[in-house]
Write an enzyme that holds these catalytic residues in place. Structure first.
Site, PDB file in Angstrom:
ATOM      1  N   GLU A 189       0.849  -1.195   0.000  1.00  0.00           N
ATOM      2  CA  GLU A 189       0.000   0.000   0.000  1.00  0.00           C
ATOM      3  C   GLU A 189       0.887   1.249   0.000  1.00  0.00           C
ATOM      4  O   GLU A 189       1.875   1.322   0.725  1.00  0.00           O
ATOM      5  CB  GLU A 189      -0.866  -0.052   1.255  1.00  0.00           C
ATOM      6  N   HIS A 190       0.556   2.209  -0.836  1.00  0.00           N
ATOM      7  CA  HIS A 190       1.334   3.441  -1.011  1.00  0.00           C
ATOM      8  C   HIS A 190       2.743   3.145  -1.520  1.00  0.00           C
ATOM      9  O   HIS A 190       3.678   3.899  -1.266  1.00  0.00           O
ATOM     10  CB  HIS A 190       1.383   4.258   0.290  1.00  0.00           C
ATOM     11  N   TYR A 245      -3.549  12.566   0.768  1.00  0.00           N
ATOM     12  CA  TYR A 245      -2.912  11.558  -0.090  1.00  0.00           C
ATOM     13  C   TYR A 245      -1.732  12.193  -0.845  1.00  0.00           C
ATOM     14  O   TYR A 245      -0.604  11.698  -0.812  1.00  0.00           O
ATOM     15  CB  TYR A 245      -3.948  10.995  -1.076  1.00  0.00           C
ATOM     16  N   ALA A 267     -15.097   2.921   0.034  1.00  0.00           N
ATOM     17  CA  ALA A 267     -14.690   1.760   0.841  1.00  0.00           C
ATOM     18  C   ALA A 267     -13.239   1.376   0.589  1.00  0.00           C
ATOM     19  O   ALA A 267     -12.735   0.421   1.153  1.00  0.00           O
ATOM     20  CB  ALA A 267     -15.605   0.577   0.548  1.00  0.00           C
ATOM     21  N   GLY A 268     -12.556   2.117  -0.308  1.00  0.00           N
ATOM     22  CA  GLY A 268     -11.162   1.786  -0.608  1.00  0.00           C
ATOM     23  C   GLY A 268     -11.045   0.678  -1.629  1.00  0.00           C
ATOM     24  O   GLY A 268     -10.020   0.006  -1.728  1.00  0.00           O
ATOM     25  N   ASP A 301       2.985   2.098  -4.901  1.00  0.00           N
ATOM     26  CA  ASP A 301       2.961   2.233  -6.377  1.00  0.00           C
ATOM     27  C   ASP A 301       3.635   3.522  -6.853  1.00  0.00           C
ATOM     28  O   ASP A 301       4.489   3.498  -7.743  1.00  0.00           O
ATOM     29  CB  ASP A 301       1.550   2.055  -6.973  1.00  0.00           C
ATOM     30  N   ASP A 349      -4.604   0.911  -9.039  1.00  0.00           N
ATOM     31  CA  ASP A 349      -6.041   0.649  -9.135  1.00  0.00           C
ATOM     32  C   ASP A 349      -6.477   0.437 -10.583  1.00  0.00           C
ATOM     33  O   ASP A 349      -7.215  -0.485 -10.902  1.00  0.00           O
ATOM     34  CB  ASP A 349      -6.834   1.819  -8.536  1.00  0.00           C
TER      35      ASP A 349
HETATM   36  C1  GLA Z   1      -5.174   4.717  -3.805  1.00  0.00           C
HETATM   37  C2  GLA Z   1      -4.421   5.083  -5.085  1.00  0.00           C
HETATM   38  C3  GLA Z   1      -3.420   3.992  -5.474  1.00  0.00           C
HETATM   39  C4  GLA Z   1      -2.539   3.601  -4.302  1.00  0.00           C
HETATM   40  C5  GLA Z   1      -3.376   3.343  -3.055  1.00  0.00           C
HETATM   41  C6  GLA Z   1      -2.536   3.095  -1.846  1.00  0.00           C
HETATM   42  O1  GLA Z   1      -6.008   3.618  -4.021  1.00  0.00           O
HETATM   43  O2  GLA Z   1      -5.320   5.290  -6.138  1.00  0.00           O
HETATM   44  O3  GLA Z   1      -2.660   4.425  -6.564  1.00  0.00           O
HETATM   45  O4  GLA Z   1      -1.546   4.553  -4.065  1.00  0.00           O
HETATM   46  O5  GLA Z   1      -4.244   4.414  -2.766  1.00  0.00           O
HETATM   47  O6  GLA Z   1      -1.816   1.926  -1.989  1.00  0.00           O
END
Ligand code: GLA
Length: 376
Positions: free
Chosen positions: A31-32, A218, A119-120, A34, A168
């Site tokens: 996570e974070h 972010y 919701a992520g 990319d 994503d």
């Molecule tokens: C969001 C962003 C992704 C990624 C995630 C964290 O979903 O769109 O590019 O950075 O956060 O992993």
């Protein structure tokens, strides 16, 4: 869902079009990472956006978001940015295709979805990928799938104000049923990993909270990472070691130090999890997930009280692995839980959560599914 869309399409435009769909995603770990040139490990899910689309022979787009009961009409020039925020995703995709030399005309569309918002699980990437894929197909543009993902990402950057990475949109375009994908976000090489964790389930618990923080937290995290990479003389944090980071500790802020420390740890965890999965070692996968959670909470500061609470509940119930999923600031935890423990855990955690926060979290079972495609 297709029937509902089709009825509305006929009512609005008195004809029929072609159906396309793209999914949301989960991310097991990474996570974070990319936008730091690192690894991610996502999979597409069986929830997404479905759109019916038909070129209309004009230079205008008429779009209807069925779930929001909202319509928007816009042109394809830069100054035609629509007022509705949902329509900006479609407009952005059109603009990014045009900027790359793709010739597209106006079209009519109705779309709906079942990716939970906030919701992520990347409902916005699902929307972008649906339209990037559809417009490419309907106009015979032959854009390669990576570029389709980049078109979605550029839409976020240029029309929606989020300086996101590629994960994503990549997952939404490239998803494959029963497989997670390990993507190297620096080289863009990726590999499918079969994901059938016998005896375990992946369950999402949606806290149903979305903390709108002041400013853009972010983008702010991303800037921290870029600052530290700059001090290290690197393009990305990817590949940096803790020794290197410690060596520049007094040249960066304490906050940037913690953020970079999280990213460096997360880099290692993705690779550790991939190896562990190949051995069927779910205990290691789970341990890494908890480490990610607390790294995101304490070092990266993208968690919140409700998600920390859910991760603690998971630990107390003996869940193998649990962590906040996606960008953060609310949304879901992703839980790797033994099948025989699953219902008991969800019930217990839900009860405790409701007693504390006044509403129960929502449960979603994850089915790893295919990416963007044409329907029927
Ligand atoms: C969001 C962003 C992704 C990624 C995630 C964290 O979903 O769109 O590019 O950075 O956060 O992993």
């Amino acid at each position: 869902m297709q029937q509902k869309i089709s009825r509305k399409f006929e009512e609005l435009y008195h004809t029929h079009g072609t159906f396309y769909t793209s999914p949301g995603r989960i991310n097991l770990i990474g996570e974070h990472t990319d936008y730091n040139g690192g690894f991610v490990f996502p999979g597409a899910v069986d929830k997404g956006i479905v759109a019916e689309i038909r070129p209309n022979g004009t230079d205008r787009v008429r779009a209807c978001a069925l779930d929001l009961d909202s319509a928007s009409e816009f042109g394809l020039e830069e100054q035609d940015l629509p007022a509705e925020s949902w329509a900006r995703y479609i407009f952005g995709v059109c603009r990014e295709i045009i900027k790359r030399g793709g010739r597209i005309g106006g079209f009519d569309t109705v779309f709906a979805g079942n990716v939970p918002l906030g919701a992520g699980m990347s409902s916005s990437a699902a929307l972008e990928s649906t339209f990037a894929y559809a417009l490419n197909d309907l106009n015979g543009l032959n854009i390669d799938p990576f570029e389709l993902a980049r078109i979605g990402q550029a839409t976020e950057h240029n029309y929606c104000g989020v300086n996101c990475g590629i994960m994503d949109q990549f997952a939404s375009v490239f998803g494959k049923a029963g497989h997670l994908m390990r993507l190297d976000c620096r080289s863009m090489e990726f590999r499918y990993f079969p994901f059938t964790p016998t005896g375990y389930k992946l369950v999402l618990l949606d806290s149903r909270v979305k903390h709108e923080l002041v400013g853009s937290p972010y983008n702010d995290r991303r800037k921290s990472c870029e600052r530290v990479a700059g001090v290290l003389g690197r393009e990305f944090l990817r590949g940096a070691t803790m020794e290197e980071l410690d060596a520049v500790k007094d040249r960066i802020s304490e906050e940037d130090y913690r953020r970079a420390r999280y990213v460096i740890g997360e880099e290692r965890r993705v690779l550790e999890v991939c190896d562990a999965l190949e051995r069927g070692d779910y205990e290691t996968v789970g341990r890494c997930m908890y480490e990610t959670h607390w790294g995101m909470s304490k070092d990266y500061e993208v968690s919140c009280e409700e998600l920390d609470f859910l991760a603690e509940q998971a630990r107390e119930c003996g869940v193998t692995g649990a962590r906040i999923m996606g960008g953060g600031f609310g949304g879901c935890t992703i839980n790797l839980v033994r099948e025989d423990l699953c219902d008991e855990f969800v019930e217990k955690a839900s009860r405790a959560f409701e007693a504390r926060y006044g509403h129960a979290p929502k449960r979603y079972e994850v089915v790893i599914s295919d990416g963007a495609r044409k329907l029927c």
